[in-house]
Design a protein around this motif. Sequence first.
Motif, PDB file in Angstrom:
ATOM      1  N   VAL A   1     -19.179   4.836 -38.406  1.00  0.00           N
ATOM      2  CA  VAL A   1     -18.392   3.969 -39.297  1.00  0.00           C
ATOM      3  C   VAL A   1     -18.331   4.449 -40.760  1.00  0.00           C
ATOM      4  O   VAL A   1     -16.879   4.566 -41.269  1.00  0.00           O
ATOM      5  CB  VAL A   1     -18.947   2.585 -39.575  1.00  0.00           C
ATOM      6  N   ILE A   2     -19.340   5.367 -41.278  1.00  0.00           N
ATOM      7  CA  ILE A   2     -19.155   6.088 -42.563  1.00  0.00           C
ATOM      8  C   ILE A   2     -18.163   7.144 -42.449  1.00  0.00           C
ATOM      9  O   ILE A   2     -17.274   7.409 -43.430  1.00  0.00           O
ATOM     10  CB  ILE A   2     -20.771   6.336 -43.173  1.00  0.00           C
TER      11      ILE A   2
ATOM     12  N   THR B   1     -15.565   7.293 -40.379  1.00  0.00           N
ATOM     13  CA  THR B   1     -14.480   6.895 -40.185  1.00  0.00           C
ATOM     14  C   THR B   1     -13.822   6.504 -41.657  1.00  0.00           C
ATOM     15  O   THR B   1     -12.675   6.720 -41.795  1.00  0.00           O
ATOM     16  CB  THR B   1     -14.172   5.642 -39.127  1.00  0.00           C
ATOM     17  N   ILE B   2     -14.463   5.873 -42.092  1.00  0.00           N
ATOM     18  CA  ILE B   2     -14.160   5.293 -43.876  1.00  0.00           C
ATOM     19  C   ILE B   2     -13.866   6.540 -44.650  1.00  0.00           C
ATOM     20  O   ILE B   2     -12.648   6.676 -45.053  1.00  0.00           O
ATOM     21  CB  ILE B   2     -15.099   4.566 -44.389  1.00  0.00           C
ATOM     22  N   VAL B   3     -14.600   7.632 -44.500  1.00  0.00           N
ATOM     23  CA  VAL B   3     -14.090   8.995 -45.603  1.00  0.00           C
ATOM     24  C   VAL B   3     -12.893   9.506 -44.765  1.00  0.00           C
ATOM     25  O   VAL B   3     -12.147   9.950 -45.640  1.00  0.00           O
ATOM     26  CB  VAL B   3     -15.560   9.806 -45.418  1.00  0.00           C
TER      27      VAL B   3
ATOM     28  N   PHE C   1     -10.562   8.223 -43.288  1.00  0.00           N
ATOM     29  CA  PHE C   1      -9.304   7.460 -43.424  1.00  0.00           C
ATOM     30  C   PHE C   1      -8.932   7.473 -44.972  1.00  0.00           C
ATOM     31  O   PHE C   1      -7.893   7.537 -45.384  1.00  0.00           O
ATOM     32  CB  PHE C   1      -9.278   6.061 -42.961  1.00  0.00           C
ATOM     33  N   ALA C   2      -9.817   7.408 -46.001  1.00  0.00           N
ATOM     34  CA  ALA C   2      -9.631   7.493 -47.249  1.00  0.00           C
ATOM     35  C   ALA C   2      -9.126   8.929 -47.743  1.00  0.00           C
ATOM     36  O   ALA C   2      -8.295   9.049 -48.457  1.00  0.00           O
ATOM     37  CB  ALA C   2     -11.034   7.656 -47.939  1.00  0.00           C
TER      38      ALA C   2
ATOM     39  N   ALA D   1      -4.590   7.125 -39.779  1.00  0.00           N
ATOM     40  CA  ALA D   1      -5.425   5.841 -39.332  1.00  0.00           C
ATOM     41  C   ALA D   1      -4.516   5.096 -38.438  1.00  0.00           C
ATOM     42  O   ALA D   1      -5.264   4.555 -37.493  1.00  0.00           O
ATOM     43  CB  ALA D   1      -5.226   5.070 -40.758  1.00  0.00           C
TER      44      ALA D   1
END
Length: 120
Positions: free
Chosen positions: A80-81, A83-85, A87-88, A94
């Motif tokens: 999850v971490i 993936t967030i990085v 996408f950012a 995304a």
Amino acid sequence: MADDKITINRPLVGIIALACLGIAGYLYWLAPQDLFAQQDIATGAFMRVGLLMLAFWLALPTKNRDAAWANLPPWLFVAVIVTIVLFATRPKIAIPLMLFFGILGFVLRPRNKKRRPPRY
């Protein structure tokens, strides 16, 4: 002091979330625009805190259910971490990735255990 168990008051967290969201709604829709100088900032702050508290309230344990994170494997947290990085840093990938994983999840989902009896 390490043996002390901290009790979490789940209803109070829900009340705080509803109060913050209610204040944000009042400031956005009902309050006059010139009520005070930083009205937009206060509205955004109450909205963010209310949404965060609402997410926290949903994740807290209840009498019948463990906390939302109680049974998660560590690799999922790392995924999850990452993936967030990802996408950012690259937001254009995304939507295709979400479509890919949505289709993959649909194909690999568990099947129903109920089967029809054989016909004779």
